[in-house]
Motif scaffolding. Structure first.
Motif, PDB file in Angstrom:
ATOM      1  N   CYS A  39     -26.212   2.896  66.784  1.00 52.17           N
ATOM      2  CA  CYS A  39     -24.905   3.083  67.418  1.00 52.17           C
ATOM      3  C   CYS A  39     -24.139   1.762  67.438  1.00 52.17           C
ATOM      4  N   SER A  40     -22.975   1.743  66.831  1.00 51.41           N
ATOM      5  CA  SER A  40     -22.192   0.506  66.814  1.00 51.41           C
ATOM      6  C   SER A  40     -21.650   0.178  68.205  1.00 51.41           C
ATOM      7  N   LEU A  41     -21.434   1.183  69.038  1.00 48.52           N
ATOM      8  CA  LEU A  41     -20.884   0.937  70.372  1.00 48.52           C
ATOM      9  C   LEU A  41     -21.899   0.304  71.322  1.00 48.52           C
ATOM     10  N   SER A  42     -23.182   0.525  71.075  1.00 46.13           N
ATOM     11  CA  SER A  42     -24.200  -0.048  71.954  1.00 46.13           C
ATOM     12  C   SER A  42     -24.591  -1.471  71.550  1.00 46.13           C
ATOM     13  N   ASN A  43     -24.081  -1.940  70.418  1.00 45.85           N
ATOM     14  CA  ASN A  43     -24.366  -3.284  69.936  1.00 45.85           C
ATOM     15  C   ASN A  43     -23.138  -4.159  70.187  1.00 45.85           C
ATOM     16  N   PRO A  44     -23.250  -5.184  71.021  1.00 38.91           N
ATOM     17  CA  PRO A  44     -22.086  -6.028  71.320  1.00 38.91           C
ATOM     18  C   PRO A  44     -21.416  -6.620  70.078  1.00 38.91           C
ATOM     19  N   ALA A  45     -22.173  -6.862  69.023  1.00 40.56           N
ATOM     20  CA  ALA A  45     -21.603  -7.447  67.800  1.00 40.56           C
ATOM     21  C   ALA A  45     -20.708  -6.474  67.045  1.00 40.56           C
ATOM     22  N   THR A  46     -20.894  -5.171  67.257  1.00 38.99           N
ATOM     23  CA  THR A  46     -20.113  -4.167  66.529  1.00 38.99           C
ATOM     24  C   THR A  46     -19.405  -3.185  67.464  1.00 38.99           C
ATOM     25  N   ALA A  47     -19.368  -3.493  68.735  1.00 39.30           N
ATOM     26  CA  ALA A  47     -18.843  -2.562  69.737  1.00 39.30           C
ATOM     27  C   ALA A  47     -17.372  -2.189  69.544  1.00 39.30           C
ATOM     28  N   THR A  48     -16.624  -2.949  68.781  1.00 36.55           N
ATOM     29  CA  THR A  48     -15.216  -2.614  68.554  1.00 36.55           C
ATOM     30  C   THR A  48     -15.023  -1.702  67.348  1.00 36.55           C
ATOM     31  N   GLN A  49     -16.102  -1.421  66.629  1.00 35.99           N
ATOM     32  CA  GLN A  49     -16.030  -0.565  65.442  1.00 35.99           C
ATOM     33  C   GLN A  49     -16.421   0.868  65.807  1.00 35.99           C
ATOM     34  N   PRO A  50     -15.844   1.847  65.127  1.00 37.52           N
ATOM     35  CA  PRO A  50     -16.240   3.225  65.396  1.00 37.52           C
ATOM     36  C   PRO A  50     -17.701   3.453  65.005  1.00 37.52           C
ATOM     37  N   CYS A  51     -18.360   4.272  65.752  1.00 38.41           N
ATOM     38  CA  CYS A  51     -19.757   4.592  65.468  1.00 38.41           C
ATOM     39  C   CYS A  51     -19.843   5.563  64.289  1.00 38.41           C
ATOM     40  N   TRP A  52     -20.959   5.538  63.580  1.00 41.70           N
ATOM     41  CA  TRP A  52     -21.191   6.439  62.451  1.00 41.70           C
ATOM     42  C   TRP A  52     -21.068   7.894  62.887  1.00 41.70           C
ATOM     43  N   CYS A  53     -21.405   8.184  64.138  1.00 39.64           N
ATOM     44  CA  CYS A  53     -21.420   9.578  64.589  1.00 39.64           C
ATOM     45  C   CYS A  53     -20.017  10.165  64.773  1.00 39.64           C
ATOM     46  N   PHE A  54     -18.998   9.314  64.840  1.00 33.60           N
ATOM     47  CA  PHE A  54     -17.636   9.817  65.026  1.00 33.60           C
ATOM     48  C   PHE A  54     -17.214  10.734  63.880  1.00 33.60           C
ATOM     49  N   SER A  55     -17.746  10.488  62.691  1.00 36.96           N
ATOM     50  CA  SER A  55     -17.367  11.305  61.542  1.00 36.96           C
ATOM     51  C   SER A  55     -18.536  12.128  60.991  1.00 36.96           C
ATOM     52  N   ALA A  56     -19.654  12.122  61.689  1.00 35.58           N
ATOM     53  CA  ALA A  56     -20.843  12.842  61.209  1.00 35.58           C
ATOM     54  C   ALA A  56     -20.830  14.288  61.693  1.00 35.58           C
ATOM     55  N   GLU A  57     -21.415  15.140  60.877  1.00 34.83           N
ATOM     56  CA  GLU A  57     -21.629  16.521  61.285  1.00 34.83           C
ATOM     57  C   GLU A  57     -23.022  16.575  61.911  1.00 34.83           C
ATOM     58  N   ILE A  58     -23.082  17.032  63.145  1.00 32.16           N
ATOM     59  CA  ILE A  58     -24.346  17.095  63.878  1.00 32.16           C
ATOM     60  C   ILE A  58     -24.902  18.513  63.779  1.00 32.16           C
ATOM     61  N   ALA A  59     -26.137  18.630  63.342  1.00 33.91           N
ATOM     62  CA  ALA A  59     -26.780  19.940  63.214  1.00 33.91           C
ATOM     63  C   ALA A  59     -26.838  20.618  64.584  1.00 33.91           C
ATOM     64  N   PRO A  60     -26.542  21.907  64.652  1.00 36.07           N
ATOM     65  CA  PRO A  60     -26.561  22.619  65.935  1.00 36.07           C
ATOM     66  C   PRO A  60     -27.892  22.493  66.662  1.00 36.07           C
ATOM     67  N   GLU A  61     -29.005  22.537  65.920  1.00 36.44           N
ATOM     68  CA  GLU A  61     -30.309  22.432  66.570  1.00 36.44           C
ATOM     69  C   GLU A  61     -30.524  21.051  67.186  1.00 36.44           C
ATOM     70  N   ALA A  62     -29.855  20.039  66.641  1.00 34.81           N
ATOM     71  CA  ALA A  62     -29.932  18.694  67.206  1.00 34.81           C
ATOM     72  C   ALA A  62     -29.117  18.619  68.497  1.00 34.81           C
ATOM     73  N   SER A  63     -27.935  19.186  68.482  1.00 35.17           N
ATOM     74  CA  SER A  63     -27.087  19.178  69.676  1.00 35.17           C
ATOM     75  C   SER A  63     -27.779  19.830  70.860  1.00 35.17           C
ATOM     76  N   GLU A  64     -28.533  20.870  70.581  1.00 38.41           N
ATOM     77  CA  GLU A  64     -29.246  21.589  71.649  1.00 38.41           C
ATOM     78  C   GLU A  64     -30.354  20.756  72.271  1.00 38.41           C
ATOM     79  N   GLN A  65     -30.846  19.735  71.575  1.00 43.51           N
ATOM     80  CA  GLN A  65     -31.960  18.921  72.056  1.00 43.51           C
ATOM     81  C   GLN A  65     -31.523  17.712  72.890  1.00 43.51           C
TER      82      GLN A  65
END
Length: 69
Positions: free
Chosen positions: A19-45
């Protein structure tokens, strides 16, 4: 017992989530997950206390969830 959420770890498998947001060195950059498609079974977990607070890792996001032992 209270559980402290580590925003740099996947709340599903516990591995680093890159996560780029949890790292102070990259916290100003968007995280990879902002544009990722999350599998429904993952969201449920994702635990309720981690929703919108910690990214899941890319492996879990693809639906390659860890096996429960």
């Amino acid at each position: 017992m209270t559980h402290t959420l580590d925003s740099s770890k996947c709340p599903v498998c516990g591995e680093p989530n890159q996560c780029s947001l949890s790292n102070p060195a990259t916290a100003t950059q968007p995280c990879w997950c902002f544009s990722a498609e999350i599998a429904p079974e993952a969201s449920e977990q994702i635990p309720d206390d981690a929703l919108n607070k910690a990214c899941i890792c890319q492996r879990c996001a693809r639906g390659e969830l860890p096996t429960k032992s």
